[in-house]
Design a protein around this motif. Sequence first.
Motif, mmCIF file in Angstrom:
data_model
loop_
_atom_site.group_PDB
_atom_site.id
_atom_site.type_symbol
_atom_site.label_atom_id
_atom_site.label_comp_id
_atom_site.label_asym_id
_atom_site.label_seq_id
_atom_site.Cartn_x
_atom_site.Cartn_y
_atom_site.Cartn_z
ATOM 1 N N PHE A 1 -7.543 1.463 3.236
ATOM 2 C CA PHE A 1 -7.415 1.396 4.693
ATOM 3 C C PHE A 1 -7.057 2.744 5.315
ATOM 4 O O PHE A 1 -7.153 2.933 6.515
ATOM 5 N N THR A 2 -6.577 3.661 4.479
ATOM 6 C CA THR A 2 -6.220 4.964 5.015
ATOM 7 C C THR A 2 -7.349 5.975 4.859
ATOM 8 O O THR A 2 -7.670 6.712 5.788
ATOM 9 N N PHE A 3 -7.974 5.959 3.671
ATOM 10 C CA PHE A 3 -8.905 7.047 3.380
ATOM 11 C C PHE A 3 -10.368 6.638 3.317
ATOM 12 O O PHE A 3 -11.249 7.455 3.522
ATOM 13 N N ILE A 4 -10.638 5.361 3.018
ATOM 14 C CA ILE A 4 -12.037 4.978 2.859
ATOM 15 C C ILE A 4 -12.556 4.271 4.109
ATOM 16 O O ILE A 4 -13.531 4.684 4.716
ATOM 17 N N MET A 5 -11.882 3.195 4.481
ATOM 18 C CA MET A 5 -12.227 2.491 5.712
ATOM 19 C C MET A 5 -11.005 2.607 6.606
ATOM 20 O O MET A 5 -10.166 1.716 6.638
ATOM 21 N N PRO A 6 -10.855 3.713 7.320
ATOM 22 C CA PRO A 6 -9.531 4.080 7.850
ATOM 23 C C PRO A 6 -9.046 3.234 9.036
ATOM 24 O O PRO A 6 -8.683 3.755 10.075
ATOM 25 N N VAL A 7 -9.013 1.927 8.835
ATOM 26 C CA VAL A 7 -8.586 1.056 9.935
ATOM 27 C C VAL A 7 -7.095 1.196 10.244
ATOM 28 O O VAL A 7 -6.641 0.806 11.310
ATOM 29 N N ALA A 8 -6.334 1.774 9.302
ATOM 30 C CA ALA A 8 -4.897 1.946 9.558
ATOM 31 C C ALA A 8 -4.651 2.910 10.710
ATOM 32 O O ALA A 8 -3.576 2.914 11.308
ATOM 33 N N PHE A 9 -5.665 3.717 11.039
ATOM 34 C CA PHE A 9 -5.510 4.656 12.150
ATOM 35 C C PHE A 9 -5.792 4.011 13.506
ATOM 36 O O PHE A 9 -5.649 4.644 14.539
ATOM 37 N N ILE A 10 -6.208 2.752 13.485
ATOM 38 C CA ILE A 10 -6.491 2.079 14.754
ATOM 39 C C ILE A 10 -5.187 1.661 15.434
ATOM 40 O O ILE A 10 -5.068 1.700 16.645
ATOM 41 N N ALA A 11 -4.183 1.246 14.643
ATOM 42 C CA ALA A 11 -2.921 0.830 15.271
ATOM 43 C C ALA A 11 -1.688 1.280 14.488
ATOM 44 O O ALA A 11 -0.729 1.785 15.058
ATOM 45 N N TYR A 12 -1.743 1.123 13.159
ATOM 46 C CA TYR A 12 -0.527 1.326 12.382
ATOM 47 C C TYR A 12 0.020 2.754 12.486
ATOM 48 O O TYR A 12 1.131 2.964 12.981
ATOM 49 N N TYR A 13 -0.756 3.719 12.067
ATOM 50 C CA TYR A 13 -0.245 5.104 12.063
ATOM 51 C C TYR A 13 0.144 5.612 13.456
ATOM 52 O O TYR A 13 1.232 6.146 13.640
ATOM 53 N N PRO A 14 -0.732 5.428 14.450
ATOM 54 C CA PRO A 14 -0.326 5.897 15.784
ATOM 55 C C PRO A 14 0.902 5.151 16.338
ATOM 56 O O PRO A 14 1.728 5.759 17.031
ATOM 57 N N SER A 15 1.045 3.869 16.017
ATOM 58 C CA SER A 15 2.189 3.118 16.540
ATOM 59 C C SER A 15 3.522 3.629 16.002
ATOM 60 O O SER A 15 4.548 3.554 16.673
ATOM 61 N N LEU A 16 3.487 4.128 14.771
ATOM 62 C CA LEU A 16 4.728 4.617 14.158
ATOM 63 C C LEU A 16 5.395 5.680 15.022
ATOM 64 O O LEU A 16 6.614 5.788 15.074
ATOM 65 N N VAL A 17 4.594 6.468 15.699
ATOM 66 C CA VAL A 17 5.122 7.538 16.535
ATOM 67 C C VAL A 17 6.025 6.959 17.627
ATOM 68 O O VAL A 17 7.045 7.548 17.993
ATOM 69 N N ILE A 18 5.668 5.774 18.103
ATOM 70 C CA ILE A 18 6.474 5.119 19.141
ATOM 71 C C ILE A 18 7.595 4.282 18.531
ATOM 72 O O ILE A 18 8.746 4.331 18.959
ATOM 73 N N LEU A 19 7.232 3.532 17.485
ATOM 74 C CA LEU A 19 8.167 2.531 16.949
ATOM 75 C C LEU A 19 9.200 3.104 15.978
ATOM 76 O O LEU A 19 10.315 2.623 15.888
ATOM 77 N N ARG A 20 8.812 4.085 15.193
ATOM 78 C CA ARG A 20 9.719 4.644 14.172
ATOM 79 C C ARG A 20 9.852 6.148 14.383
ATOM 80 O O ARG A 20 9.447 6.938 13.520
ATOM 81 N N PRO A 21 10.373 6.563 15.536
ATOM 82 C CA PRO A 21 10.383 7.999 15.848
ATOM 83 C C PRO A 21 11.202 8.827 14.865
ATOM 84 O O PRO A 21 11.032 10.046 14.777
ATOM 85 N N ASP A 22 12.085 8.169 14.081
ATOM 86 C CA ASP A 22 12.942 8.927 13.169
ATOM 87 C C ASP A 22 12.223 9.321 11.880
ATOM 88 O O ASP A 22 12.562 10.322 11.259
ATOM 89 N N ALA A 23 11.256 8.478 11.500
ATOM 90 C CA ALA A 23 10.585 8.742 10.224
ATOM 91 C C ALA A 23 9.071 8.632 10.403
ATOM 92 O O ALA A 23 8.453 7.697 9.930
ATOM 93 N N VAL A 24 8.508 9.598 11.101
ATOM 94 C CA VAL A 24 7.063 9.559 11.338
ATOM 95 C C VAL A 24 6.343 10.289 10.217
ATOM 96 O O VAL A 24 6.587 11.466 10.000
ATOM 97 N N PRO A 25 5.472 9.577 9.475
ATOM 98 C CA PRO A 25 4.742 10.272 8.416
ATOM 99 C C PRO A 25 3.732 11.255 9.006
ATOM 100 O O PRO A 25 3.308 11.116 10.158
ATOM 101 N N ILE A 26 3.378 12.222 8.199
ATOM 102 C CA ILE A 26 2.470 13.266 8.669
ATOM 103 C C ILE A 26 1.139 12.691 9.139
ATOM 104 O O ILE A 26 0.530 13.174 10.089
ATOM 105 N N LEU A 27 0.694 11.610 8.472
ATOM 106 C CA LEU A 27 -0.586 11.005 8.851
ATOM 107 C C LEU A 27 -0.581 10.511 10.296
ATOM 108 O O LEU A 27 -1.602 10.508 10.974
#
Lengths: 267, 333
Positions: free
Chosen positions: A210-236
């Motif tokens: 979901f991250t590298f082949i069919m990158p659907v994690a970039f549709i909501a999960y990764y970008p949401s972390l920036v808002i929801l988990r501001p303390d531990a945002v992964p580089i992705l």
Amino acid sequence: MKRKGLGFYLRIYRKILIQDIKSKMSYRADFIISTIGMIFTNIAGFVSFWILFRNFPSINGWNYYEMLFLYGFSLISLTPVQCFFDNNWSLRTYVYSGDFIKYCFRPINLFFYYQSEVFDIKGLGQLAFGVGTLIYSWNKIGLAVTPLMLLKVILFLITASLVMIALQNAAAATCFWIQNSFYVLDLVLKFKDYAKYPITIFSPVFRFIFTFIMPVAFIAYYPSLVILRPDAVPILSWLSPFIGCLFFWLSYKFWMYSAMKYSGTGS
Amino acid sequence: MENMIELRNVSKEFKVLNRREGLKGSIKDLFSRDYKIVRAVDNISMNIKQGEIIGYLGPNGAGKSTTIKMMTGVLEPTSGEILVGGNIPYKNRTKNAQEIGVVFGQRSQLWWALPLIESFKLLKDIYQISNSDYNSMLALYQSLVDIEPLLHKPVRQMSLGQRTLSDILAAFLHNPKIVFLDEPTIGLDVSMKAKIRTLIHALNKEKHTTVILTTHDMGDVDALCQRIVIIDKGKMLYNNDIEHLKGFFGSYRTLKIRIDGELKQQAKVIQEELPDFSVSADEEWISILVDEEKATVMEVLNQLQQSHEIRDMQLEEISTEEVIKKIYEEGVE
């Protein structure tokens, strides 16, 4: 001949859009039924989500409202692909019948001209649902409402929407190479359903997919972390806007390259 | 007059997989590298001048569409050079598109859901047509055809004839240098065909637009074309005036006679008497295609009168259709 910049294309798109909506509304029964259908589709989607989370108060450290946030985020970022790029679904029929050639004779960008033909108004209901869900969960989680936060969420929503558009463009363009690209498109559509879950609930294999082949994690999960988990945002997460833009650009190039190789059927 | 279109030794080859029969064959095909090269267009050269209407003819599968696709920039030629209005079409596809108009008889390029006038307005924006040019073009259209009833009708509600008419008007709207018409009268009734021919003729006269017309209807050719180009199996067979064409196989005329008895049988008898000419019969007439280089019509008539009682007769010049049919069937020696 004047240069054809963004303004030129926006003006043409606006005109096509107005005419298209006008003509759709003139078929009243059709318009009302599809509007009702759209509302029910969204309600059904929400109900199944709600039933699932009534039974599990939290999943892998994600509570109900955070999940709701993710759900709303994915609905919004999946709206542009539905509204503006729905003609991708018809591409294989045009190519198969040879009708695609009619798009090749206009002095404007082929990709734009093809996609501009269809505006799917059903996406707007999804957008309204998504915005409602996002605001509601935003409130319940107690996130701050600052200009910076709003700017962040808007930027990440827009770039996240590019990911799904890119996946669909690439999937649709396979029809220039293989006879029946429906299965490819359908596969991508099915993967889309996983966008609304935090990928930490999946096994490492699927996380990788979901991250590298069919990158659907970039549709909501990764970008949401920036808002929801501001303390531990992964580089992705920070990279997700660039990934969205990059994927979109690549898929556009692939689409155009495939279309240019296309030669039409005899007539 | 300058050349609008120049083709020099243009060829187009396609790679086609040699397909095998049956399911087993299909599976083998999946891994096959057994390609053959098909020459759809084989070494064609021609020049087309500004304002000409060219009939581009050939049987189905002759390579007409492939040539048109190369001239419109959709396909790149395998070898040879193409210049359309000074552009190399496949290299400057967008620039070329600005200078040409294209109509495919059965594939409307208009927005399906929009009324014609809205399609026109969009095309005005897309081709960046100035207000004055646009208005004068609409005025010209109004003087040529009755477009009022069409303007506010969505394209999808139009009859085939109305749609073709609209497509042609749309193709000429930006006053292109060249218009490609691919079978514009296919499937239309007689009066609509006449209307469309008149329109094309008038637009060509008015705007000096170069027109490339592919068709299977010789009525179109007779009504519109000064010059025809015939290709078959990718090779050019003929490229000259339509007048010249009629004398191409010698000077042919058709003698039609009516005699007593069963016409089909009589036709066979006459065929034996006149082995040099082809004889056929329909319900009313026996037709003899007379090659006047071998014998004049009068000589044939005299000969026939000795053995048959001729009730009635007609003399017809050979039609374009018959000449073209002969070329398709026999080629050019």
